[in-house]
Design a protein around this motif. Structure first.
Motif, PDB file in Angstrom:
ATOM      1  N   ASP A   1       0.523  -1.477  -0.166  1.00  0.00           N
ATOM      2  CA  ASP A   1      -0.611   0.007   0.072  1.00  0.00           C
ATOM      3  C   ASP A   1       0.701   0.805  -0.199  1.00  0.00           C
ATOM      4  OD1 ASP A   1      -2.064  -1.787  -0.116  1.00  0.00           O
ATOM      5  OD2 ASP A   1      -2.746  -1.694   2.146  1.00  0.00           O
ATOM      6  N   THR A   2       1.586   0.965   0.201  1.00  0.00           N
ATOM      7  CA  THR A   2       3.555   2.481   0.492  1.00  0.00           C
ATOM      8  C   THR A   2       3.940   2.630  -0.824  1.00  0.00           C
ATOM      9  OG1 THR A   2       4.306   1.784   2.273  1.00  0.00           O
ATOM     10  CG2 THR A   2       1.992   2.796   2.750  1.00  0.00           C
ATOM     11  N   GLU A   3       4.092   1.729  -1.023  1.00  0.00           N
ATOM     12  CA  GLU A   3       6.013   1.522  -1.746  1.00  0.00           C
ATOM     13  C   GLU A   3       5.334   0.702  -3.352  1.00  0.00           C
ATOM     14  OE1 GLU A   3       9.459   1.064   0.954  1.00  0.00           O
ATOM     15  OE2 GLU A   3       8.415  -0.989  -0.161  1.00  0.00           O
ATOM     16  N   ALA A   4       6.168   1.214  -4.472  1.00  0.00           N
ATOM     17  CA  ALA A   4       5.609   0.854  -5.977  1.00  0.00           C
ATOM     18  C   ALA A   4       7.364   0.425  -6.217  1.00  0.00           C
ATOM     19  CB  ALA A   4       5.431   2.074  -6.661  1.00  0.00           C
ATOM     20  N   VAL A   5       7.643  -0.112  -7.138  1.00  0.00           N
ATOM     21  CA  VAL A   5       9.394  -0.439  -7.654  1.00  0.00           C
ATOM     22  C   VAL A   5       8.798   0.314  -9.818  1.00  0.00           C
ATOM     23  CG1 VAL A   5      10.661  -2.353  -9.517  1.00  0.00           C
ATOM     24  CG2 VAL A   5       8.940  -2.638  -6.971  1.00  0.00           C
ATOM     25  N   ILE A   6       9.120   0.922  -9.937  1.00  0.00           N
ATOM     26  CA  ILE A   6       9.354   1.593 -11.242  1.00  0.00           C
ATOM     27  C   ILE A   6       9.221   0.644 -12.271  1.00  0.00           C
ATOM     28  CG2 ILE A   6      10.397   3.434 -12.361  1.00  0.00           C
ATOM     29  CD1 ILE A   6      11.484   5.180 -10.018  1.00  0.00           C
ATOM     30  N   VAL A   7       8.523   0.258 -13.544  1.00  0.00           N
ATOM     31  CA  VAL A   7       8.930  -0.193 -14.108  1.00  0.00           C
ATOM     32  C   VAL A   7       9.116   0.738 -15.985  1.00  0.00           C
ATOM     33  CG1 VAL A   7       7.278  -1.758 -16.030  1.00  0.00           C
ATOM     34  CG2 VAL A   7       6.847  -1.430 -13.312  1.00  0.00           C
ATOM     35  N   ARG A   8       8.812   1.574 -15.688  1.00  0.00           N
ATOM     36  CA  ARG A   8       9.731   2.343 -16.412  1.00  0.00           C
ATOM     37  C   ARG A   8       9.158   4.424 -16.651  1.00  0.00           C
ATOM     38  NH1 ARG A   8       6.640   1.112 -22.143  1.00  0.00           N
ATOM     39  NH2 ARG A   8       4.058   1.002 -21.394  1.00  0.00           N
ATOM     40  N   LEU A   9      10.454   4.842 -17.250  1.00  0.00           N
ATOM     41  CA  LEU A   9       9.518   6.466 -17.187  1.00  0.00           C
ATOM     42  C   LEU A   9       8.954   6.828 -19.095  1.00  0.00           C
ATOM     43  CD1 LEU A   9      13.162   7.967 -15.836  1.00  0.00           C
ATOM     44  CD2 LEU A   9      11.187   7.243 -15.034  1.00  0.00           C
ATOM     45  N   LEU A  10       7.701   7.281 -18.596  1.00  0.00           N
ATOM     46  CA  LEU A  10       6.563   6.958 -19.812  1.00  0.00           C
ATOM     47  C   LEU A  10       6.856   8.803 -20.249  1.00  0.00           C
ATOM     48  CD1 LEU A  10       3.836   5.766 -18.792  1.00  0.00           C
ATOM     49  CD2 LEU A  10       5.380   4.680 -19.942  1.00  0.00           C
ATOM     50  N   ASP A  11       7.299  10.361 -19.195  1.00  0.00           N
ATOM     51  CA  ASP A  11       7.097  11.684 -19.534  1.00  0.00           C
ATOM     52  C   ASP A  11       8.108  11.904 -18.642  1.00  0.00           C
ATOM     53  OD1 ASP A  11       7.107  13.951 -20.984  1.00  0.00           O
ATOM     54  OD2 ASP A  11       5.069  14.336 -19.569  1.00  0.00           O
ATOM     55  N   CYS A  12       9.211  12.570 -19.168  1.00  0.00           N
ATOM     56  CA  CYS A  12      10.070  13.565 -18.329  1.00  0.00           C
ATOM     57  C   CYS A  12      10.922  13.761 -19.317  1.00  0.00           C
ATOM     58  CB  CYS A  12      10.720  12.321 -17.280  1.00  0.00           C
ATOM     59  SG  CYS A  12      12.007  10.997 -18.056  1.00  0.00           S
ATOM     60  N   PRO A  13      12.386  14.618 -18.779  1.00  0.00           N
ATOM     61  CA  PRO A  13      13.683  15.362 -19.212  1.00  0.00           C
ATOM     62  C   PRO A  13      13.909  14.494 -19.410  1.00  0.00           C
ATOM     63  CG  PRO A  13      12.955  16.041 -16.923  1.00  0.00           C
ATOM     64  CD  PRO A  13      11.940  15.319 -17.555  1.00  0.00           C
ATOM     65  N   LEU A  14      15.079  14.368 -20.392  1.00  0.00           N
ATOM     66  CA  LEU A  14      16.114  13.594 -20.655  1.00  0.00           C
ATOM     67  C   LEU A  14      17.053  13.280 -19.900  1.00  0.00           C
ATOM     68  CD1 LEU A  14      16.839  14.243 -24.054  1.00  0.00           C
ATOM     69  CD2 LEU A  14      15.655  12.161 -23.345  1.00  0.00           C
ATOM     70  N   GLU A  15      17.216  14.527 -19.013  1.00  0.00           N
ATOM     71  CA  GLU A  15      18.738  14.449 -17.681  1.00  0.00           C
ATOM     72  C   GLU A  15      18.094  13.255 -16.222  1.00  0.00           C
ATOM     73  OE1 GLU A  15      16.652  17.603 -17.328  1.00  0.00           O
ATOM     74  OE2 GLU A  15      17.476  17.278 -19.031  1.00  0.00           O
ATOM     75  N   ALA A  16      16.657  13.425 -16.407  1.00  0.00           N
ATOM     76  CA  ALA A  16      16.154  12.204 -15.162  1.00  0.00           C
ATOM     77  C   ALA A  16      16.861  10.667 -15.870  1.00  0.00           C
ATOM     78  CB  ALA A  16      14.000  12.383 -15.693  1.00  0.00           C
ATOM     79  N   TYR A  17      16.768  10.156 -16.240  1.00  0.00           N
ATOM     80  CA  TYR A  17      17.229   9.043 -17.242  1.00  0.00           C
ATOM     81  C   TYR A  17      18.688   8.988 -16.631  1.00  0.00           C
ATOM     82  CZ  TYR A  17      13.050   8.860 -20.444  1.00  0.00           C
ATOM     83  OH  TYR A  17      11.888   7.968 -20.767  1.00  0.00           O
ATOM     84  N   LEU A  18      19.586   9.562 -16.449  1.00  0.00           N
ATOM     85  CA  LEU A  18      20.507   9.634 -15.785  1.00  0.00           C
ATOM     86  C   LEU A  18      20.491   9.197 -14.651  1.00  0.00           C
ATOM     87  CD1 LEU A  18      22.405  11.999 -18.418  1.00  0.00           C
ATOM     88  CD2 LEU A  18      22.227   9.675 -18.064  1.00  0.00           C
ATOM     89  N   ASP A  19      19.286   9.836 -13.718  1.00  0.00           N
ATOM     90  CA  ASP A  19      19.755   9.691 -12.123  1.00  0.00           C
ATOM     91  C   ASP A  19      19.460   8.234 -11.456  1.00  0.00           C
ATOM     92  OD1 ASP A  19      19.255   9.864  -9.689  1.00  0.00           O
ATOM     93  OD2 ASP A  19      17.580  11.388  -9.748  1.00  0.00           O
ATOM     94  N   PRO A  20      20.275   7.710 -11.032  1.00  0.00           N
ATOM     95  CA  PRO A  20      19.965   6.103 -10.451  1.00  0.00           C
ATOM     96  C   PRO A  20      19.119   5.688 -10.051  1.00  0.00           C
ATOM     97  CG  PRO A  20      22.265   7.024  -9.784  1.00  0.00           C
ATOM     98  CD  PRO A  20      21.029   8.378 -10.185  1.00  0.00           C
TER      99      PRO A  20
END
Length: 77
Positions: free
Chosen positions: A41-60
């Motif tokens: 109920d309080t946590e989720a795991v990221i599957v993929r990024l859908l809409d974000c700036p390109l530099e967000a992909y570099l953030d671990p």
């Protein structure tokens, strides 16, 4: 096209390839729209990024498999 050289039978190699792993949700967190799979109920795991700036992909912290909090996230899409 890719050629795979293996001694594994194709049934074992491709088993589960087209099955969905579970229910996913789209949330917006810190300005990023991401697809997540709830763990509880309080946590989720990221599957993929859908809409974000390109530099967000570099953030671990935004990489697939990272855990994000769901509590207090009013940005459910």
């Amino acid at each position: 096209m890719t050629t795979m050289y293996t001694v594994m039978p194709p049934e074992q190699l491709w088993s589960g390839m087209w099955t969905e792993a579970g229910e996913t949700k789209e949330i917006r967190m810190n300005g990023l729209l991401m697809q997540v799979r709830p763990v509880n109920d309080t946590e989720a795991v990221i599957v993929r990024l859908l809409d974000c700036p390109l530099e967000a992909y570099l953030d671990p912290a935004n990489q697939p498999g990272s855990t994000v909090p769901l509590s207090g996230n009013a940005g459910l899409a």
